[in-house]
Enzyme design. Structure first.
Site, PDB file in Angstrom:
ATOM      1  N   THR A 271       0.850  -1.220   0.062  1.00 51.04           N
ATOM      2  CA  THR A 271       0.228  -0.090  -0.065  1.00 51.04           C
ATOM      3  C   THR A 271       0.896   1.283   0.116  1.00 51.04           C
ATOM      4  OG1 THR A 271      -0.023   0.101   2.532  1.00 51.04           O
ATOM      5  CG2 THR A 271      -1.943  -1.199   1.117  1.00 51.04           C
TER       6      THR A 271
ATOM      7  N   GLU B  78      -5.414  -4.257  -0.410  1.00 48.58           N
ATOM      8  CA  GLU B  78      -5.699  -5.277   0.250  1.00 48.58           C
ATOM      9  C   GLU B  78      -6.756  -6.298  -0.152  1.00 48.58           C
ATOM     10  OE1 GLU B  78      -5.221  -2.282   1.340  1.00 48.58           O
ATOM     11  OE2 GLU B  78      -4.266  -2.206   3.201  1.00 48.58           O
TER      12      GLU B  78
ATOM     13  N   LYS C 183     -14.385  15.936  13.059  1.00 52.37           N
ATOM     14  CA  LYS C 183     -15.839  15.870  14.279  1.00 52.37           C
ATOM     15  C   LYS C 183     -15.966  17.114  14.887  1.00 52.37           C
ATOM     16  CE  LYS C 183     -13.591  11.590  14.187  1.00 52.37           C
ATOM     17  NZ  LYS C 183     -12.060  11.301  13.932  1.00 52.37           N
TER      18      LYS C 183
HETATM   19  P1  ADP Z   1      -3.623   3.483  -0.365  1.00 50.55           P
HETATM   20  O1  ADP Z   1      -4.344   4.612  -0.485  1.00 50.55           O
HETATM   21  O2  ADP Z   1      -3.155   3.127   0.886  1.00 50.55           O
HETATM   22  O3  ADP Z   1      -2.486   3.373  -1.674  1.00 50.55           O
HETATM   23  P2  ADP Z   1      -5.389   1.895  -1.739  1.00 50.55           P
HETATM   24  O4  ADP Z   1      -4.869   2.627  -3.046  1.00 50.55           O
HETATM   25  O5  ADP Z   1      -5.556   0.351  -1.723  1.00 50.55           O
HETATM   26  O6  ADP Z   1      -4.467   2.338  -0.753  1.00 50.55           O
HETATM   27  O7  ADP Z   1      -6.630   2.641  -1.570  1.00 50.55           O
HETATM   28  C1  ADP Z   1      -7.878   2.062  -0.741  1.00 50.55           C
HETATM   29  C2  ADP Z   1      -8.520   3.242  -0.075  1.00 50.55           C
HETATM   30  O8  ADP Z   1      -8.816   4.154  -1.193  1.00 50.55           O
HETATM   31  C3  ADP Z   1      -9.835   2.775   0.360  1.00 50.55           C
HETATM   32  O9  ADP Z   1      -9.695   2.318   1.673  1.00 50.55           O
HETATM   33  C4  ADP Z   1     -10.687   3.939   0.108  1.00 50.55           C
HETATM   34  O10 ADP Z   1     -10.388   4.603   1.203  1.00 50.55           O
HETATM   35  C5  ADP Z   1     -10.205   4.731  -0.848  1.00 50.55           C
HETATM   36  N1  ADP Z   1     -11.031   4.383  -1.976  1.00 50.55           N
HETATM   37  C6  ADP Z   1     -10.794   3.634  -2.973  1.00 50.55           C
HETATM   38  N2  ADP Z   1     -11.746   3.704  -3.947  1.00 50.55           N
HETATM   39  C7  ADP Z   1     -12.548   4.599  -3.531  1.00 50.55           C
HETATM   40  C8  ADP Z   1     -13.869   5.114  -4.009  1.00 50.55           C
HETATM   41  N3  ADP Z   1     -14.356   4.900  -5.129  1.00 50.55           N
HETATM   42  N4  ADP Z   1     -14.529   6.318  -3.511  1.00 50.55           N
HETATM   43  C9  ADP Z   1     -13.831   6.621  -2.326  1.00 50.55           C
HETATM   44  N5  ADP Z   1     -12.685   6.098  -1.836  1.00 50.55           N
HETATM   45  C10 ADP Z   1     -11.908   5.223  -2.294  1.00 50.55           C
END
Ligand code: ADP
Length: 541
Positions: free
Chosen positions: A184, A329, A439
């Protein structure tokens, strides 16, 4: 027990064998670094993958070894997506946009034995090479013979392929072998690795190709703008081969202009990327129109797709937007937003409300929302809770890390760190990441929703909202706004007036800043961590 099915291993080589048998003449097109196009077929790819897999074994790559890739989306990277797992090894995609120390960390943590590097990215890699101690061979893609490099043990990709023959038996003999590794982007702490098995990725590919999900088919032409170094290009290289869809690979050309040309000229039917890419493309098309109505699905995920942008694509450009949600993940696909039959007769404005949500889970992903005590919450479209998921392509543990209750519940659900609602039809709507929510006076404000509202203003190009400390309310939202070119005189009052009848009064920020650009993460999401620290250090006023 008598009468059971064959014990058929779900390994990725089966997908390539199928594509080679059924769709040998389907094309894969790559825009090369110099702007020319490389074109070949699945049959060509198949033969080269066999040779490459054999060459890997000659280099000493054994089953279970990790092999890194540091490359753009191109045909060589596709070959590696099949050859490395086909040799029984693990394809570890290295994110080219990581900070140098994070890059060194993940290569060392994974103990990559061989790393394939696109020569256009060599300087980026060389910066960290002396911190890396596990790599035995480097292999250069797209490299001229006389290339200068400080790396040792360097080979050329084409030499490797030419030096091997096709007589090779796949070493991916067990579906539970690992086939891919992706870290990630590590917005917090060290990057964490998600290790995929052949079985999990095979099932993910089936899941992605359900008609209710992306449902790729043999007449599609797929453009993954989402990088292969990010969440396996959302599984599209595998889903395309399984379906016999053609592919268009953009190489390093991720700017709006070449993308618009590629989509229009190559008659792309499915294109996938993050909202910032589609935002840029939309503004490019407004200035220099092209006909992109060939696109039947503009797939978007990674962060929330602003409703206004979906509306613009659908109403002005005749392109249907498919919003999806996923995580590294989750291999990464979790939910997809297609409309149901019963939505067909709704007015367009209501359809866009639905399309602004992240959609329903695809079969193979179960989800629930829970409160702070871990109790399940109702699917009423209003109650917000922490989103948790389980299924065969969801990690149960990070690579080489202990299981922790930070991300796994004791009853086996993965904690996504996202906060969402789920409506009675099962459509999930992300309100925020747990750590981004504001919040304010005991109430929650969704920064994602506020951003979408602000970005609906015609003179706003991008908007990011963060929580900032407030004496009275504990936290309040601050909006950082990038105006469009014709919106340079935009003021805080304009935005406040625009939001008046759209959100609850207490949601409307009192703090606005106008900036040139919102900082982005390595995968193109708003980098709220950077914004928050800039604010804390007084850089945002
Ligand atoms: P990282 O940002 O840590 O690289 P990922 O690329 O796997 O991890 O991103 C996963 C996260 O991206 C999700 O948990 C969510 O918060 C966000 N995300 C992914 N797709 C969407 C979406 N369509 N709308 C809003 N948030 C999203």
């Amino acid at each position: 027990m008598n009468g059971l099915m064959m014990n058929y291993q779900l390994t990725m080589d089966r997908i390539l064998e199928h594509a080679n048998r059924m769709y040998p003449q389907k094309r894969i097109t790559t825009m090369q670094p110099d702007g020319s196009f490389h074109r070949y077929t699945y049959a060509d790819m198949y033969r080269r993958v066999k040779r490459l897999a054999k060459a890997l074994t000659t280099l000493g790559v054994a089953p279970g070894d990790r092999v890194g890739t540091f490359a753009w989306n191109n045909y060589q990277h596709l070959e590696l997506y099949y050859a490395i797992p086909g040799a029984g090894a693990v394809c570890h995609t290295l994110n080219i946009r990581l900070f140098p120390e994070q890059l060194a960390y993940i290569v060392n943590h994974a103990e990559d034995k061989v790393v394939f590097i696109d020569s256009t990215l060599l300087p980026l890699y060389e910066r960290v090479a002396d911190q890396i101690n596990c790599v035995e061979h480097y292999v250069l893609l797209n490299a001229p013979r006389d290339i200068k490099t400080g790396l040792s043990n360097v080979l050329f990709y084409e030499d490797l392929i030419e030096g091997a023959d096709e007589d090779f038996a796949w070493r991916s003999t067990d579906e539970n072998m690992a086939m891919g590794l992706c870290y990630t982007s590590g917005t917090t702490g060290d990057p964490k690795g998600a290790l995929y098995s052949h079985r999990s990725m095979f099932l993910h590919t089936y899941g992605e190709n359900q008609a209710n999900a992306l449902g790729l088919n043999e007449s599609d032409i797929v453009l993954p703008v989402v990088p292969q170094f990010h969440a396996m290009a959302w599984g599209l290289p595998y889903a395309s081969a399984m379906a016999g869809a053609e592919m268009v690979m953009p190489g390093p050309h991720l700017q709006a202009e070449p993308l618009a040309n590629m989509i229009a000229n190559e008659r792309v039917t499915v294109a996938a990327g993050v909202p910032t890419i589609w935002n840029g493309l939309y503004h490019e098309l407004r200035q220099n129109p092209r006909d992109i109505s060939c696109v039947r699905a503009l797939v978007v995920g990674g962060s929330a797709m602003p409703r206004a942008l979906t509306k613009a694509y659908e109403s002005e450009l005749g392109v249907s937007v498919v919003h999806a949600w996923g995580m590294t993940e989750l291999s990464p696909l979790g939910t997809v937003c297609n409309l149901l039959g019963k939505h067909e007769d709704l007015p367009d404005e209501e359809k866009w409300n639905i399309k602004a949500t992240q959609g329903y889970p695809i079969c193979g992903v179960e989800m629930r929302i829970v409160d702070e005590m871990g109790e399940s919450l109702p699917w009423d479209g209003e109650t917000m809770g922490e989103l948790q998921v389980r299924g065969p392509w969801i990690i149960r543990q990070y690579f080489r890390r202990d299981v922790s209750e930070d991300y796994m519940t004791t009853d086996g659900w993965f904690r996504t760190g996202d906060v969402s609602t789920i409506n009675p039809d099962g459509y999930m709507n992300i309100t925020d990441r747990t750590k981004d929510l504001v919040k304010s006076g005991g109430e929650w404000i969704s920064t994602v929703e506020l951003e979408n509202m602000i970005m609906a203003h015609p003179q706003v190009l991008e908007a990011a909202v963060i929580a900032v400390p407030d004496e009275k309310w504990q936290e309040r939202p601050l909006a950082a706004i990038v105006p469009t070119q014709d919106g340079q005189s935009l003021t805080a009052e304009d935005i406040t007036a625009f939001l008046q009848d759209k959100v609850a009064k207490f949601w409307i920020p009192e703090r606005f800043i106008f900036v040139q650009e919102i900082p982005k993460t390595s995968v193109g999401k708003f980098n709220k961590k950077v914004l928050r620290s800039a604010y804390a250090e007084g850089e945002l006023g």
